[in-house]
Write a protein that holds these residues in place. Structure first.
Motif, PDB file in Angstrom:
ATOM      1  N   ILE A  40       0.843  -1.199   0.000  1.00  0.00           N
ATOM      2  CA  ILE A  40       0.000   0.000   0.000  1.00  0.00           C
ATOM      3  C   ILE A  40       0.878   1.250   0.000  1.00  0.00           C
ATOM      4  O   ILE A  40       0.628   2.198  -0.754  1.00  0.00           O
ATOM      5  CB  ILE A  40      -0.967   0.002   1.209  1.00  0.00           C
ATOM      6  N   ARG A  41       1.898   1.263   0.844  1.00  0.00           N
ATOM      7  CA  ARG A  41       2.815   2.420   0.884  1.00  0.00           C
ATOM      8  C   ARG A  41       3.473   2.631  -0.471  1.00  0.00           C
ATOM      9  O   ARG A  41       3.611   3.758  -0.940  1.00  0.00           O
ATOM     10  CB  ARG A  41       3.890   2.213   1.946  1.00  0.00           C
ATOM     11  N   GLU A  42       3.873   1.537  -1.095  1.00  0.00           N
ATOM     12  CA  GLU A  42       4.544   1.609  -2.396  1.00  0.00           C
ATOM     13  C   GLU A  42       3.618   2.162  -3.483  1.00  0.00           C
ATOM     14  O   GLU A  42       4.005   3.011  -4.276  1.00  0.00           O
ATOM     15  CB  GLU A  42       5.019   0.207  -2.769  1.00  0.00           C
ATOM     16  N   VAL A  43       2.401   1.694  -3.496  1.00  0.00           N
ATOM     17  CA  VAL A  43       1.460   2.069  -4.553  1.00  0.00           C
ATOM     18  C   VAL A  43       0.845   3.445  -4.318  1.00  0.00           C
ATOM     19  O   VAL A  43       0.746   4.253  -5.233  1.00  0.00           O
ATOM     20  CB  VAL A  43       0.344   0.996  -4.679  1.00  0.00           C
ATOM     21  N   GLN A  44       0.421   3.720  -3.080  1.00  0.00           N
ATOM     22  CA  GLN A  44      -0.318   4.949  -2.816  1.00  0.00           C
ATOM     23  C   GLN A  44       0.534   6.098  -2.298  1.00  0.00           C
ATOM     24  O   GLN A  44       0.182   7.250  -2.513  1.00  0.00           O
ATOM     25  CB  GLN A  44      -1.445   4.679  -1.822  1.00  0.00           C
ATOM     26  N   GLY A  45       1.586   5.798  -1.591  1.00  0.00           N
ATOM     27  CA  GLY A  45       2.456   6.850  -1.072  1.00  0.00           C
ATOM     28  C   GLY A  45       1.734   7.802  -0.139  1.00  0.00           C
ATOM     29  O   GLY A  45       0.674   7.500   0.404  1.00  0.00           O
ATOM     30  N   LEU A  46       2.306   8.991   0.023  1.00  0.00           N
ATOM     31  CA  LEU A  46       1.730   9.987   0.928  1.00  0.00           C
ATOM     32  C   LEU A  46       0.381  10.510   0.449  1.00  0.00           C
ATOM     33  O   LEU A  46      -0.481  10.822   1.256  1.00  0.00           O
ATOM     34  CB  LEU A  46       2.691  11.151   1.128  1.00  0.00           C
ATOM     35  N   ARG A  47       0.189  10.592  -0.852  1.00  0.00           N
ATOM     36  CA  ARG A  47      -1.112  11.064  -1.360  1.00  0.00           C
ATOM     37  C   ARG A  47      -2.237  10.132  -0.926  1.00  0.00           C
ATOM     38  O   ARG A  47      -3.312  10.570  -0.542  1.00  0.00           O
ATOM     39  CB  ARG A  47      -1.104  11.186  -2.881  1.00  0.00           C
ATOM     40  N   GLY A  48      -1.989   8.856  -0.995  1.00  0.00           N
ATOM     41  CA  GLY A  48      -2.986   7.896  -0.552  1.00  0.00           C
ATOM     42  C   GLY A  48      -3.207   7.975   0.950  1.00  0.00           C
ATOM     43  O   GLY A  48      -4.339   7.927   1.421  1.00  0.00           O
ATOM     44  N   ALA A  49      -2.123   8.115   1.693  1.00  0.00           N
ATOM     45  CA  ALA A  49      -2.230   8.210   3.148  1.00  0.00           C
ATOM     46  C   ALA A  49      -3.000   9.458   3.551  1.00  0.00           C
ATOM     47  O   ALA A  49      -3.754   9.439   4.527  1.00  0.00           O
ATOM     48  CB  ALA A  49      -0.840   8.219   3.784  1.00  0.00           C
ATOM     49  N   ALA A  50      -2.847  10.538   2.799  1.00  0.00           N
ATOM     50  CA  ALA A  50      -3.542  11.790   3.119  1.00  0.00           C
ATOM     51  C   ALA A  50      -5.054  11.630   3.026  1.00  0.00           C
ATOM     52  O   ALA A  50      -5.801  12.363   3.678  1.00  0.00           O
ATOM     53  CB  ALA A  50      -3.077  12.900   2.179  1.00  0.00           C
ATOM     54  N   VAL A  51      -5.520  10.682   2.252  1.00  0.00           N
ATOM     55  CA  VAL A  51      -6.948  10.403   2.145  1.00  0.00           C
ATOM     56  C   VAL A  51      -7.332   9.270   3.103  1.00  0.00           C
ATOM     57  O   VAL A  51      -8.320   9.362   3.832  1.00  0.00           O
ATOM     58  CB  VAL A  51      -7.322  10.008   0.697  1.00  0.00           C
ATOM     59  N   PHE A  52      -6.525   8.219   3.121  1.00  0.00           N
ATOM     60  CA  PHE A  52      -6.857   7.011   3.861  1.00  0.00           C
ATOM     61  C   PHE A  52      -6.843   7.205   5.374  1.00  0.00           C
ATOM     62  O   PHE A  52      -7.750   6.757   6.062  1.00  0.00           O
ATOM     63  CB  PHE A  52      -5.873   5.899   3.464  1.00  0.00           C
ATOM     64  N   VAL A  53      -5.815   7.855   5.905  1.00  0.00           N
ATOM     65  CA  VAL A  53      -5.678   7.963   7.365  1.00  0.00           C
ATOM     66  C   VAL A  53      -6.841   8.731   7.987  1.00  0.00           C
ATOM     67  O   VAL A  53      -7.498   8.215   8.894  1.00  0.00           O
ATOM     68  CB  VAL A  53      -4.305   8.548   7.754  1.00  0.00           C
ATOM     69  N   PRO A  54      -7.164   9.945   7.533  1.00  0.00           N
ATOM     70  CA  PRO A  54      -8.300  10.634   8.177  1.00  0.00           C
ATOM     71  C   PRO A  54      -9.635   9.936   7.932  1.00  0.00           C
ATOM     72  O   PRO A  54     -10.511   9.942   8.805  1.00  0.00           O
ATOM     73  CB  PRO A  54      -8.284  12.040   7.583  1.00  0.00           C
TER      74      PRO A  54
END
Length: 96
Positions: A40-54
């Protein structure tokens, strides 16, 4: 229309939380989870985390929220608190 979609999605997610997640937690090993989160980190990176985490902690009980956020690296927690949650709220993803 949007209200019907939100209701259907809510039903679907409730089913996942009640039925699928306990099964996943029972079957997956720590190594499996590590492989999943690494991918997940590899594919989505920080942009994905910015949506997923909140999104993931939105509406979670305080203890669950604290446990999840506590497992994240400190820089990710800071980014979430200072930027990601505000952006998530502005987008109003779940407003009917």
């Amino acid at each position: 229309m949007r209200t019907r979609v939100a209701a259907a999605l809510d039903d679907h997610l409730t089913h996942e939380e009640d039925s699928a997640l306990p099964l996943v937690q029972e079957v997956l090993t720590p190594a499996d989870w590590g492989a999943f989160t690494g991918r997940i980190r590899e594919v989505q990176g920080l942009r994905g985390a910015a949506v997923f985490v909140p999104w993931l902690v939105d509406g979670a009980p305080a203890a669950d929220r604290a446990r999840f956020l506590g497992a994240l690296p400190p820089p990710v927690r800071v980014l979430n608190r200072l930027f990601w949650e505000a952006g998530y709220r502005r987008r109003g993803v779940w407003r009917a």
